[in-house]
Design a protein around this motif. Structure first.
Motif, mmCIF file in Angstrom:
data_model
loop_
_atom_site.group_PDB
_atom_site.id
_atom_site.type_symbol
_atom_site.label_atom_id
_atom_site.label_comp_id
_atom_site.label_asym_id
_atom_site.label_seq_id
_atom_site.Cartn_x
_atom_site.Cartn_y
_atom_site.Cartn_z
ATOM 1 N N LEU A 11 0.832 -1.208 0.000
ATOM 2 C CA LEU A 11 0.000 0.000 0.000
ATOM 3 C C LEU A 11 0.867 1.259 0.000
ATOM 4 O O LEU A 11 0.577 2.216 -0.726
ATOM 5 C CB LEU A 11 -0.941 0.005 1.203
ATOM 6 N N PHE A 12 1.921 1.247 0.808
ATOM 7 C CA PHE A 12 2.824 2.401 0.822
ATOM 8 C C PHE A 12 3.588 2.530 -0.500
ATOM 9 O O PHE A 12 3.914 3.636 -0.921
ATOM 10 C CB PHE A 12 3.794 2.340 1.999
ATOM 11 N N ALA A 15 1.289 4.316 -2.679
ATOM 12 C CA ALA A 15 1.207 5.709 -2.229
ATOM 13 C C ALA A 15 2.397 6.520 -2.715
ATOM 14 O O ALA A 15 2.237 7.651 -3.197
ATOM 15 C CB ALA A 15 1.112 5.766 -0.707
ATOM 16 N N TRP A 16 3.612 5.964 -2.618
ATOM 17 C CA TRP A 16 4.761 6.768 -3.061
ATOM 18 C C TRP A 16 4.827 6.863 -4.575
ATOM 19 O O TRP A 16 5.284 7.881 -5.108
ATOM 20 C CB TRP A 16 6.077 6.335 -2.442
ATOM 21 N N ILE A 18 2.196 7.129 -6.563
ATOM 22 C CA ILE A 18 1.252 8.211 -6.864
ATOM 23 C C ILE A 18 1.831 9.546 -6.403
ATOM 24 O O ILE A 18 1.709 10.571 -7.072
ATOM 25 C CB ILE A 18 -0.119 7.945 -6.217
ATOM 26 N N GLY A 19 2.505 9.528 -5.257
ATOM 27 C CA GLY A 19 3.118 10.740 -4.734
ATOM 28 C C GLY A 19 4.121 11.357 -5.691
ATOM 29 O O GLY A 19 4.260 12.577 -5.771
ATOM 30 N N THR A 35 6.025 11.781 -0.013
ATOM 31 C CA THR A 35 6.445 10.688 -0.889
ATOM 32 C C THR A 35 7.654 9.958 -0.309
ATOM 33 O O THR A 35 7.688 8.726 -0.279
ATOM 34 C CB THR A 35 6.761 11.221 -2.300
ATOM 35 N N CYS A 38 6.577 7.839 2.589
ATOM 36 C CA CYS A 38 5.916 6.618 2.099
ATOM 37 C C CYS A 38 6.936 5.619 1.566
ATOM 38 O O CYS A 38 6.796 4.408 1.769
ATOM 39 C CB CYS A 38 4.877 6.950 1.037
ATOM 40 N N SER A 42 7.373 1.963 3.099
ATOM 41 C CA SER A 42 7.220 0.819 2.215
ATOM 42 C C SER A 42 8.403 -0.138 2.344
ATOM 43 O O SER A 42 8.226 -1.346 2.511
ATOM 44 C CB SER A 42 7.081 1.301 0.763
ATOM 45 N N GLY A 69 -2.559 -1.151 -6.918
ATOM 46 C CA GLY A 69 -2.962 0.084 -6.240
ATOM 47 C C GLY A 69 -2.701 1.321 -7.071
ATOM 48 O O GLY A 69 -3.546 2.214 -7.173
ATOM 49 N N THR A 70 -1.534 1.377 -7.708
ATOM 50 C CA THR A 70 -1.189 2.530 -8.529
ATOM 51 C C THR A 70 -2.102 2.625 -9.745
ATOM 52 O O THR A 70 -2.536 3.724 -10.122
ATOM 53 C CB THR A 70 0.286 2.444 -8.974
ATOM 54 N N LEU A 73 -5.563 3.831 -8.513
ATOM 55 C CA LEU A 73 -5.502 5.254 -8.160
ATOM 56 C C LEU A 73 -5.288 6.129 -9.398
ATOM 57 O O LEU A 73 -5.821 7.241 -9.464
ATOM 58 C CB LEU A 73 -4.402 5.493 -7.122
#
Length: 105
Positions: A11-12, A15-16, A18-19, A35, A38, A42, A69-70, A73
């Motif tokens: 998940l992290f 997140a990074w 996308i960040g 970012t 994250c 991760s 996830g990426t 998103l």
């Protein structure tokens, strides 16, 4: 506990990834800081999961969760396309994650 850590790491990772889009090449301070945090989390959770999981399994699942996830998103946040072929490939990645989980010790 290692599977939970691996899921959180994935998940992290999403997140990074996308960040990175929001950092605009690390020219924006707050998105850049978030970012990097994250990224650290991760890798930390991945390292915790790899204390007991095989490296190949852990890495494949970590990247798979990040990919899924990426992609999701990207569709939701950036209006990226989600056609049948792309969705089918994501389902294949998800199937691989489930398969690795089932056959792992």
């Amino acid at each position: 506990m290692e599977w939970f850590f691996l899921f959180i790491a994935g998940l992290f990772e999403a997140a990074w990834a996308i960040g990175l889009k929001y950092t605009e090449g690390f020219t924006r301070l707050y998105p850049s800081i978030l970012t990097v945090v994250c990224m650290f989390l991760s890798f930390y959770f991945l390292s915790q999961s790899l204390k007991t999981l095989p490296i190949g399994t852990g890495y494949a699942i970590w990247t798979g969760i990040g990919i899924i996830g990426t992609t999701i998103l990207g569709v939701l946040l950036f209006n990226e396309p989600m056609d049948f072929a792309r969705a089918f490939c994501i389902i294949l990645i998800f199937s691989g994650i489930i398969g690795l989980k089932i056959i792992s010790p």
